[in-house]
Design a protein around this motif. Structure first.
Motif, PDB file in Angstrom:
ATOM      1  N   ARG A  89    -113.952  27.349  30.464  1.00 28.81           N
ATOM      2  CA  ARG A  89    -113.743  28.599  31.178  1.00 28.81           C
ATOM      3  C   ARG A  89    -114.586  28.562  32.432  1.00 28.81           C
ATOM      4  O   ARG A  89    -115.730  28.120  32.403  1.00 28.81           O
ATOM      5  N   LYS A  90    -114.010  29.000  33.569  1.00 29.12           N
ATOM      6  CA  LYS A  90    -114.820  29.075  34.788  1.00 29.12           C
ATOM      7  C   LYS A  90    -115.976  30.026  34.499  1.00 29.12           C
ATOM      8  O   LYS A  90    -115.750  31.192  34.159  1.00 29.12           O
ATOM      9  N   PRO A  91    -117.219  29.539  34.608  1.00 23.36           N
ATOM     10  CA  PRO A  91    -118.339  30.346  34.105  1.00 23.36           C
ATOM     11  C   PRO A  91    -118.482  31.720  34.757  1.00 23.36           C
ATOM     12  O   PRO A  91    -118.845  32.694  34.096  1.00 23.36           O
ATOM     13  N   TRP A  92    -118.163  31.803  36.062  1.00 20.63           N
ATOM     14  CA  TRP A  92    -118.317  33.116  36.728  1.00 20.63           C
ATOM     15  C   TRP A  92    -117.370  34.162  36.167  1.00 20.63           C
ATOM     16  O   TRP A  92    -117.600  35.352  36.274  1.00 20.63           O
ATOM     17  N   GLU A  93    -116.296  33.696  35.506  1.00 23.43           N
ATOM     18  CA  GLU A  93    -115.354  34.655  34.915  1.00 23.43           C
ATOM     19  C   GLU A  93    -116.044  35.492  33.822  1.00 23.43           C
ATOM     20  O   GLU A  93    -115.695  36.638  33.580  1.00 23.43           O
ATOM     21  N   LEU A  94    -117.046  34.890  33.177  1.00 29.10           N
ATOM     22  CA  LEU A  94    -117.777  35.614  32.132  1.00 29.10           C
ATOM     23  C   LEU A  94    -118.619  36.735  32.725  1.00 29.10           C
ATOM     24  O   LEU A  94    -118.948  37.700  32.053  1.00 29.10           O
ATOM     25  N   LEU A  95    -118.995  36.582  33.993  1.00 32.59           N
ATOM     26  CA  LEU A  95    -119.873  37.579  34.602  1.00 32.59           C
ATOM     27  C   LEU A  95    -119.102  38.818  35.035  1.00 32.59           C
ATOM     28  O   LEU A  95    -119.610  39.921  34.946  1.00 32.59           O
ATOM     29  N   ILE A 150    -121.925  26.641  29.438  1.00 36.12           N
ATOM     30  CA  ILE A 150    -120.717  26.074  30.072  1.00 36.12           C
ATOM     31  C   ILE A 150    -121.126  25.290  31.322  1.00 36.12           C
ATOM     32  O   ILE A 150    -120.673  24.173  31.568  1.00 36.12           O
ATOM     33  N   THR A 151    -121.999  25.896  32.129  1.00 39.02           N
ATOM     34  CA  THR A 151    -122.432  25.287  33.390  1.00 39.02           C
ATOM     35  C   THR A 151    -123.220  24.008  33.136  1.00 39.02           C
ATOM     36  O   THR A 151    -122.978  22.974  33.773  1.00 39.02           O
ATOM     37  N   THR A 152    -124.157  24.072  32.184  1.00 33.32           N
ATOM     38  CA  THR A 152    -124.970  22.891  31.870  1.00 33.32           C
ATOM     39  C   THR A 152    -124.087  21.750  31.370  1.00 33.32           C
ATOM     40  O   THR A 152    -124.243  20.600  31.793  1.00 33.32           O
TER      41      THR A 152
END
Length: 404
Positions: free
Chosen positions: A277-283, A360-362
């Motif tokens: 999942r694109k991590p910024w989508e979680l934000l 996810i990012t790491t």
């Protein structure tokens, strides 16, 4: 707390879609708090694809919180160290880091799911139950339409339905994106024992990452991730071709790794494209909305580069059960219950958002570094990064999801 039917509709307090790691951990967490849930699983039986996964300390904290840590520890080796070898240098760089004082094992998915399912009351999991659509009923309940014509109404809907989650779609989350890489995983069964030390071995280089971990005396889990050429993508459901591909790409790894691949039966090999999942989508997306939320791969699909997907799903289950328990067990007026559920799920979302974003990012960055072919990155990776990456794995596992 129980289900009852109204006309053709069955009414439930909590419905969980998906009997994977996140779904069953959440259901058992709720059960330990005295809350009944119904778990809908589209397959006919528990799905054990993926064979095994590294279970880091954060996962053991979650398993202990729901009371099944000890029985699973008894079935799986305690890992002593991680050995990372760079396979494609003139002189291979090998870095070993001890796991002394850390509880790290490779747990078989079958053992985990069967242990979770055994602890749940009979009838909690309803198999062959595929959700076709979700809609609202006029009293805050969510209505689920199943493929067999059944209609369920529920006070709380939890999507633990994996990367192609119908519940995530309903919440407006986008589909996970392809990383451009794929993973082949397998389980080798050595009747009478394999004789390997309990070490996590990993081989890195030339755009390929592979490794193996013994689960117990007879079973060894292995993985191989790479960026497939178009013609290789078509092999996904051809295990013989997959086995040949791995064998040819791992000519330069250790004889041990080769023997593990050699020993693997064709039924015990699978391949899947890696998505995240694109991590910024979680934000700024909705992890929860009203009385609906997602957990596990439905929430944070990630690449397997730090071995945290399954562990994170267990953390989710404990946090979610705790937040829901606070909402459902408080005495109060029926009308306020919906608000309490909404607040409970919001709290869960807040707690899981940054943790998911971080992992996810790491994972993505680690995968990028480990599989990159560029000269500078390869030099850095092979000379300095191996120790750094090994330490990073332990740091990300140093998280405590807390008790129920």
């Amino acid at each position: 707390m129980s289900s009852h039917s109204v006309g053709m509709e069955i009414v439930e307090d909590v419905v969980i879609v998906g009997a994977g790691i996140a779904g069953l951990t959440t259901a058992l967490g709720l059960h330990r708090l005295g809350i009944r849930s119904l778990v809908l699983e589209s397959s006919e039986r528990l799905r054990i694809t993926g064979f095994a996964f590294t279970t880091w300390e954060n996962a053991w904290k979650a398993l202990d919180a729901i009371g099944i840590g000890e029985s699973l520890r008894r079935q799986h080796y305690l890992m002593s160290s991680i050995v990372v070898a760079s396979t494609f240098l003139e002189k291979p760089a090998v870095s070993e880091m001890s796991f002394k004082g850390h509880d790290i094992r490779c747990v078989q998915r079958r053992s985990l799911l069967e242990t979770l399912a055994k602890e749940l009351p009979n009838g909690t999991i309803r198999f062959s139950s595929k959700v076709v659509s979700i809609d609202e009923s006029d009293d805050h309940f969510k209505r689920l339409h199943l493929a067999d014509g059944t209609i369920l109404k529920t006070k709380v809907l939890i999507g633990c339905d994996g990367v192609n989650s119908a519940v995530a779609k309903w919440l407006g989350l986008q589909n996970p994106v392809f990383s451009g890489r794929s993973a082949i995983r397998g389980n080798a069964h050595f009747k009478g024992g394999h004789g390997f030390e309990p070490k996590y071995r990993q081989f890195v280089g030339k755009g390929v990452r592979s490794g193996f971990l013994p689960c117990d005396d007879e079973n060894v889990y292995w993985f191989f991730t790479w960026t497939p050429a178009t013609k290789e993508e078509e092999m996904e459901d051809k295990p013989l071709k997959l086995k040949q591909l791995v064998t040819s790409k791992l000519k330069d790894t250790s004889d041990e790794m080769k023997s593990v691949i050699e020993k693997t039966l064709l039924d015990d090999i699978i391949s899947s494209p890696l998505r995240y999942r694109k991590p910024w989508e979680l934000l700024w997306g909705n992890i929860s909305k009203g009385n609906v939320c997602v957990a596990g791969d439905a929430l944070h699909p990630m690449t397997p580069d730090i071995g945290q997907g399954g562990c994170l799903a267990m953390e989710d289950g404990v946090v979610l059960a705790r937040c829901l328990g606070e909402a459902l067990l408080k005495p109060g007026v029926e009308d306020e219950e919906y608000e309490r559920i909404e607040m409970g799920l919001k709290k869960y979302g807040q707690e899981r958002k940054w943790r998911s974003f971080d992992l996810i990012t790491t994972a993505f960055m680690v995968g990028f570094i480990q599989q990159n072919d560029g000269k500078v990155l390869s030099y850095l990776r092979d000379n300095f990064m191996l120790r750094f990456l090994s330490g990073l794995l332990l740091r990300k596992a140093g998280f405590d999801c807390g008790k129920l």
